[in-house]
Design a protein around this motif. Structure first.
Motif, PDB file in Angstrom:
ATOM      1  N   HIS A  70       0.815  -1.219   0.000  1.00 38.01           N
ATOM      2  CA  HIS A  70       0.000   0.000   0.000  1.00 38.01           C
ATOM      3  C   HIS A  70       0.851   1.272   0.000  1.00 38.01           C
ATOM      4  O   HIS A  70       0.455   2.268  -0.605  1.00 38.01           O
ATOM      5  N   VAL A  71       1.998   1.230   0.645  1.00 38.87           N
ATOM      6  CA  VAL A  71       2.890   2.405   0.603  1.00 38.87           C
ATOM      7  C   VAL A  71       3.349   2.629  -0.843  1.00 38.87           C
ATOM      8  O   VAL A  71       3.365   3.759  -1.351  1.00 38.87           O
ATOM      9  N   LYS A  72       3.654   1.527  -1.538  1.00 36.15           N
ATOM     10  CA  LYS A  72       4.065   1.642  -2.946  1.00 36.15           C
ATOM     11  C   LYS A  72       2.932   2.225  -3.791  1.00 36.15           C
ATOM     12  O   LYS A  72       3.170   3.068  -4.654  1.00 36.15           O
ATOM     13  N   ALA A  85       4.823   6.236   6.499  1.00 32.37           N
ATOM     14  CA  ALA A  85       4.378   4.834   6.541  1.00 32.37           C
ATOM     15  C   ALA A  85       4.317   4.374   7.995  1.00 32.37           C
ATOM     16  O   ALA A  85       5.272   4.551   8.754  1.00 32.37           O
ATOM     17  N   ASP A  86       3.180   3.799   8.363  1.00 36.07           N
ATOM     18  CA  ASP A  86       2.999   3.311   9.729  1.00 36.07           C
ATOM     19  C   ASP A  86       3.734   1.981   9.903  1.00 36.07           C
ATOM     20  O   ASP A  86       3.621   1.089   9.056  1.00 36.07           O
ATOM     21  N   MET A  87       4.452   1.841  10.996  1.00 36.53           N
ATOM     22  CA  MET A  87       5.141   0.576  11.281  1.00 36.53           C
ATOM     23  C   MET A  87       4.137  -0.348  11.968  1.00 36.53           C
ATOM     24  O   MET A  87       3.651  -0.024  13.060  1.00 36.53           O
ATOM     25  N   PRO A  88       3.791  -1.488  11.345  1.00 41.16           N
ATOM     26  CA  PRO A  88       2.741  -2.328  11.929  1.00 41.16           C
ATOM     27  C   PRO A  88       3.204  -3.052  13.192  1.00 41.16           C
ATOM     28  O   PRO A  88       4.405  -3.102  13.485  1.00 41.16           O
ATOM     29  N   PHE A  89       2.221  -3.593  13.902  1.00 42.24           N
ATOM     30  CA  PHE A  89       2.456  -4.303  15.163  1.00 42.24           C
ATOM     31  C   PHE A  89       3.552  -5.363  14.975  1.00 42.24           C
ATOM     32  O   PHE A  89       3.494  -6.170  14.048  1.00 42.24           O
ATOM     33  N   MET A 106      10.449   0.414   4.496  1.00 44.62           N
ATOM     34  CA  MET A 106       9.407   1.394   4.148  1.00 44.62           C
ATOM     35  C   MET A 106       9.968   2.461   3.206  1.00 44.62           C
ATOM     36  O   MET A 106       9.278   2.944   2.310  1.00 44.62           O
ATOM     37  N   ILE A 107      11.239   2.837   3.433  1.00 41.24           N
ATOM     38  CA  ILE A 107      11.851   3.884   2.606  1.00 41.24           C
ATOM     39  C   ILE A 107      12.346   3.282   1.286  1.00 41.24           C
ATOM     40  O   ILE A 107      12.012   3.768   0.209  1.00 41.24           O
ATOM     41  N   ASP A 113       8.573   8.704   2.874  1.00 43.42           N
ATOM     42  CA  ASP A 113       9.485   9.775   3.296  1.00 43.42           C
ATOM     43  C   ASP A 113       9.835   9.652   4.772  1.00 43.42           C
ATOM     44  O   ASP A 113      10.807  10.243   5.232  1.00 43.42           O
ATOM     45  N   ALA A 114       8.995   8.951   5.536  1.00 44.06           N
ATOM     46  CA  ALA A 114       9.187   8.860   6.993  1.00 44.06           C
ATOM     47  C   ALA A 114       8.360   7.682   7.489  1.00 44.06           C
ATOM     48  O   ALA A 114       7.548   7.117   6.742  1.00 44.06           O
TER      49      ALA A 114
END
Ligand code: KIV
Length: 275
Positions: A70-72, A85-89, A106-107, A113-114
C-alpha cells in the motif's frame, strides 16, 4: 503554480509559523492522488489499513508486506504531500535491529518519506535508533491501537493525574529521541493543549481537540464510507450512500436491459477513436 514536495523540515517549520498541518490516512493510488490534489500536507499510510481496507477487526494482524504494497501504491500517485508509513504491530517492538530494518524497507521498497511508530517512553530508544539510521520518525501516543489488548478496548486516555503526567513525559521523550512530530490520539483537549505547548515539534491530533498543531483523520471516516464512527469524526461526504446507490442503479440497468446501449458499444473493430 505546481506545489513543491513537502519535507520533514517544512512540517517542523509549520508549527513555528503557526500554520496548521493537514494529515489524512489513505492507502491506495486513487485516494492518494485525490488527497494530494486537494493539497493535504501529509499522507499517512496508516495501519488502519487493516480495519478499513482489509477487513480485520483490529490493526494487529497487519504485516510489513501488506503495508509495503500500500505504501508503494500511494507513492505511485507521486504525491507532493509528505508520505509517512505506519510501522505495523511487531515490526519494531521485538528488537532495535528489526525496527531499523523494517523502517528501512518502508523507505527503500515503499518509497515513503518517513515512518510512524506507536508508543511513548518505551519506544523512545527505538525511535532514536531509527532516526540515527537517517529515517525520520513520527511518534504516536495516547490511544495507540496496537495496545488495544492492554487497554481492553478503544478508550480515551489520560484519565488520572498519573496517566496525564505519563503522557507528557512520553511526548518529551519522543521529542528528545528526535521524532519530528507526534500524533496525539483520543486525549482530552486540555491535556493535548498542554502537550502541544510543552513540545517544540508539531502535535497532530485525532480525537484530541482543537489545540493541536495539526489534525489527522482516516479518509474512509471523513468521506463517510462507514456509518459507525467515533464522535470526533466530521463527515465531509456520505460516500457509502452514493456508492451503494450507484451499484444498485448499475445492477438494475443491467437487469432491465437498459445498459449497455448501442452508443456504449463498438460497431467497427477499427474504430479506436472513442475507446
Ligand atoms: O493508522 C492510522 O491511520 C493512524 C491514524 C489514525 C493516526 O494511526
Amino acid at each position: 503554480m505546481e506545489r513543491k514536495k513537502i519535507t520533514v523540515p517544512k512540517i517542523v517549520r509549520m508549527k513555528r509559523k503557526g500554520k496548521r498541518i493537514v494529515m489524512v490516512s489513505t492507502y491506495d493510488f486513487p485516494f492518494a492522488r485525490l488527497a494530494d490534489e486537494a493539497g493535504v500536507d501529509i499522507i499517512l499510510v496508516g495501519d488502519t489499513l487493516g480495519m478499513v481496507v482489509l477487513g480485520y477487526e483490529t490493526t494487529l494482524p497487519v504485516t510489513m508486506d501488506e503495508m509495503i504494497i500500500h505504501v508503494k501504491a500511494v507513492n505511485r500517485a507521486k504525491p507532493k504531500a509528505l508520505v509517512v508509513a505506519d510501522m505495523p504491530f511487531m515490526s519494531f517492538q521485538a528488537s532495535v535491529r528489526d525496527a531499523i530494518a523494517n523502517a528501512g524497507r518502508m523507505i527503500k521498497e515503499g518509497g515513503a518519506d518517513a515512518v510512524k511508530i506507536e508508543g511513548g517512553r518505551c519506544v523512545a530508544s527505538t525511535a532514536r535508533a531509527i532516526v540515527e539510521s537517517k529515517v525520520p520518525v513520527m511518534g504516536h501516543i495516547g490511544l495507540t491501537p496496537q495496545a488495544v489488548r492492554v487497554f481492553g478496548g478503544y478508550r480515551v486516555q489520560g484519565k488520572t493525574e498519573n496517566a496525564r503526567s505519563a503522557l507528557i513525559e512520553d511526548a518529551r521523550a519522543l521529542q528528545e529521541a528526535g521524532c519530528f512530530a507526534i500524533v496525539l490520539e483520543a486525549i482530552p483537549w486540555p491535556l493535548a493543549k498542554q502537550i502541544t505547548e510543552e513540545v517544540e515539534v508539531p502535535t497532530i491530533g485525532i480525537g484530541a481537540g482543537p489545540f493541536c498543531d495539526g489534525q489527522v483523520l482516516v479518509s474512509h471516516d471523513l468521506l463517510g464510507l462507514y456509518e459507525d464512527q467515533p464522535r470526533y469524526v466530521r463527515r465531509y461526504a456520505d460516500l457509502a450512500s452514493i456508492i451503494r446507490q450507484a451499484f444498485s442503479s448499475y445492477a438494475s440497468d443491467v437487469r432491465n436491459g437498459d445498459y449497455p446501449r448501442i452508443e456504449e458499444s463498438y460497431e467497427d473493430p477499427e474504430d479506436h477513436k472513442n475507446h
